[in-house]
Design a protein around this motif. Structure first.
Motif, PDB file in Angstrom:
ATOM      1  N   LEU A 153       2.500  23.704   3.050  1.00 43.70           N
ATOM      2  CA  LEU A 153       3.399  23.793   4.197  1.00 43.70           C
ATOM      3  C   LEU A 153       4.631  24.604   3.807  1.00 43.70           C
ATOM      4  CD1 LEU A 153       3.246  20.063   5.334  1.00 43.70           C
ATOM      5  CD2 LEU A 153       2.129  21.999   6.449  1.00 43.70           C
ATOM      6  N   GLN A 154       4.414  25.793   3.333  1.00 47.41           N
ATOM      7  CA  GLN A 154       5.514  26.621   2.865  1.00 47.41           C
ATOM      8  C   GLN A 154       6.536  26.841   3.978  1.00 47.41           C
ATOM      9  OE1 GLN A 154       5.569  27.060  -0.289  1.00 47.41           O
ATOM     10  NE2 GLN A 154       3.479  26.338  -0.560  1.00 47.41           N
ATOM     11  N   GLY A 155       7.796  26.660   3.615  1.00 50.75           N
ATOM     12  CA  GLY A 155       8.878  26.927   4.559  1.00 50.75           C
ATOM     13  C   GLY A 155       9.236  25.785   5.479  1.00 50.75           C
ATOM     14  N   VAL A 156       8.433  24.718   5.527  1.00 50.75           N
ATOM     15  CA  VAL A 156       8.754  23.572   6.365  1.00 50.75           C
ATOM     16  C   VAL A 156       9.761  22.705   5.619  1.00 50.75           C
ATOM     17  CG1 VAL A 156       7.869  21.473   7.448  1.00 50.75           C
ATOM     18  CG2 VAL A 156       6.508  23.560   7.500  1.00 50.75           C
ATOM     19  N   LYS A 157      10.863  22.418   6.276  1.00 51.21           N
ATOM     20  CA  LYS A 157      11.874  21.549   5.686  1.00 51.21           C
ATOM     21  C   LYS A 157      12.021  20.308   6.553  1.00 51.21           C
ATOM     22  CE  LYS A 157      14.170  25.086   3.117  1.00 51.21           C
ATOM     23  NZ  LYS A 157      15.386  25.747   2.743  1.00 51.21           N
ATOM     24  N   ASP A 158      11.594  19.206   5.986  1.00 52.75           N
ATOM     25  CA  ASP A 158      11.672  17.929   6.692  1.00 52.75           C
ATOM     26  C   ASP A 158      13.066  17.338   6.575  1.00 52.75           C
ATOM     27  OD1 ASP A 158       9.025  18.015   7.425  1.00 52.75           O
ATOM     28  OD2 ASP A 158       8.433  16.211   6.338  1.00 52.75           O
ATOM     29  N   PHE A 159      13.435  16.523   7.564  1.00 48.74           N
ATOM     30  CA  PHE A 159      14.654  15.756   7.485  1.00 48.74           C
ATOM     31  C   PHE A 159      14.428  14.638   6.462  1.00 48.74           C
ATOM     32  CE2 PHE A 159      15.927  16.681  12.180  1.00 48.74           C
ATOM     33  CZ  PHE A 159      16.266  17.970  11.822  1.00 48.74           C
ATOM     34  N   ALA A 160      15.398  14.441   5.578  1.00 53.04           N
ATOM     35  CA  ALA A 160      15.298  13.440   4.518  1.00 53.04           C
ATOM     36  C   ALA A 160      16.262  12.290   4.797  1.00 53.04           C
ATOM     37  CB  ALA A 160      15.624  14.079   3.167  1.00 53.04           C
ATOM     38  N   TYR A 161      15.830  11.093   4.426  1.00 56.02           N
ATOM     39  CA  TYR A 161      16.600   9.871   4.666  1.00 56.02           C
ATOM     40  C   TYR A 161      16.525   8.975   3.434  1.00 56.02           C
ATOM     41  CZ  TYR A 161      15.827  11.332   9.507  1.00 56.02           C
ATOM     42  OH  TYR A 161      15.763  12.045  10.666  1.00 56.02           O
ATOM     43  N   GLU A 162      17.544   8.141   3.276  1.00 59.68           N
ATOM     44  CA  GLU A 162      17.543   7.177   2.189  1.00 59.68           C
ATOM     45  C   GLU A 162      18.163   5.872   2.682  1.00 59.68           C
ATOM     46  OE1 GLU A 162      18.408   7.157  -2.602  1.00 59.68           O
ATOM     47  OE2 GLU A 162      19.668   8.425  -1.353  1.00 59.68           O
ATOM     48  N   ARG A 163      17.657   4.783   2.157  1.00 61.88           N
ATOM     49  CA  ARG A 163      18.176   3.451   2.482  1.00 61.88           C
ATOM     50  C   ARG A 163      18.379   2.722   1.168  1.00 61.88           C
ATOM     51  NH1 ARG A 163      16.933  -1.903   3.302  1.00 61.88           N
ATOM     52  NH2 ARG A 163      17.578  -2.817   5.273  1.00 61.88           N
ATOM     53  N   LEU A 164      19.567   2.190   0.969  1.00 61.62           N
ATOM     54  CA  LEU A 164      19.865   1.444  -0.246  1.00 61.62           C
ATOM     55  C   LEU A 164      19.219   0.069  -0.184  1.00 61.62           C
ATOM     56  CD1 LEU A 164      23.666   2.284  -0.600  1.00 61.62           C
ATOM     57  CD2 LEU A 164      21.713   3.483  -1.628  1.00 61.62           C
ATOM     58  N   THR A 165      18.798  -0.428  -1.339  1.00 59.46           N
ATOM     59  CA  THR A 165      18.291  -1.791  -1.411  1.00 59.46           C
ATOM     60  C   THR A 165      19.431  -2.710  -1.862  1.00 59.46           C
ATOM     61  OG1 THR A 165      17.605  -1.694  -3.723  1.00 59.46           O
ATOM     62  CG2 THR A 165      15.993  -0.939  -2.084  1.00 59.46           C
TER      63      THR A 165
END
Length: 180
Positions: A153-165
């Motif tokens: 999937l060259q060039g596809v940039k997904d939205f990234a998320y993080e959740r603290l534990t």
């Protein structure tokens, strides 16, 4: 492995839903049977079930995710152990029941019990507003964009998320995220 046919059916449901919404996610060969079999063999597959029917599935992967090594933005944590969640899908026969959220909440409860895991990371396609809503509703913070590695999937940039534990150590927080 006995759950594989139901898992594949749920992934197909997800692929079809995305196609119906004109979202170019999962429209190629990914995720394919080999990926799902590997997830099962690695012990990464989790399922949400009711009365012996699988309602939802996800891959929960510990360790370094190559797609998350570089981010346009900043993770909430740095150099700390995390879980990556991939391939989240819910049966089309049960949409609207909040099952993705229930799956997330159960994963969070397990992660909070593991003293080693300080955060959970996930990403989704920029056009997948439904998944973005579910992710944010379940306490994830948008952190930037990542380019998916090893998925053709060259060039596809997904939205990234993080959740603290509950186990996050202050020394591992990315202080740059909290500055003005």
């Amino acid at each position: 492995m006995a759950d594989l046919p139901q898992i594949e059916s749920i992934i197909r449901d997800g692929r079809e839903l995305l196609a119906a919404q004109s979202i170019d996610q999962w429209q190629g060969t990914y995720p394919n049977t080999a990926v799902m079999v590997d997830d099962i063999h690695q012990g990464w597959t989790v399922v949400l079930e009711e009365n012996d029917e699988i309602l939802g599935t996800a891959a929960v992967i510990p360790g370094i995710d190559v797609s998350y090594e570089q981010i346009e933005g900043a993770w909430l944590t740095q150099d700390s152990p995390y879980l990556a969640i991939h391939r989240v899908a819910v049966s089309s026969h049960h949409h609207g029941r909040g099952l993705a959220g229930e799956l997330f909440q159960r994963l969070f409860a397990q992660a909070d019990q593991s003293a080693d895991i300080e955060s959970i990371r996930i990403d989704t396609h920029p056009d997948n507003r439904g998944m973005q809503h579910v992710i944010k509703k379940n306490g994830f913070t948008e952190t930037g964009k990542v380019e998916l590695k090893g998925m053709d999937l060259q060039g596809v940039k997904d939205f990234a998320y993080e959740r603290l534990t509950a186990n996050v150590k202050p020394a591992h927080l990315n202080q740059a995220v909290f500055t003005k």
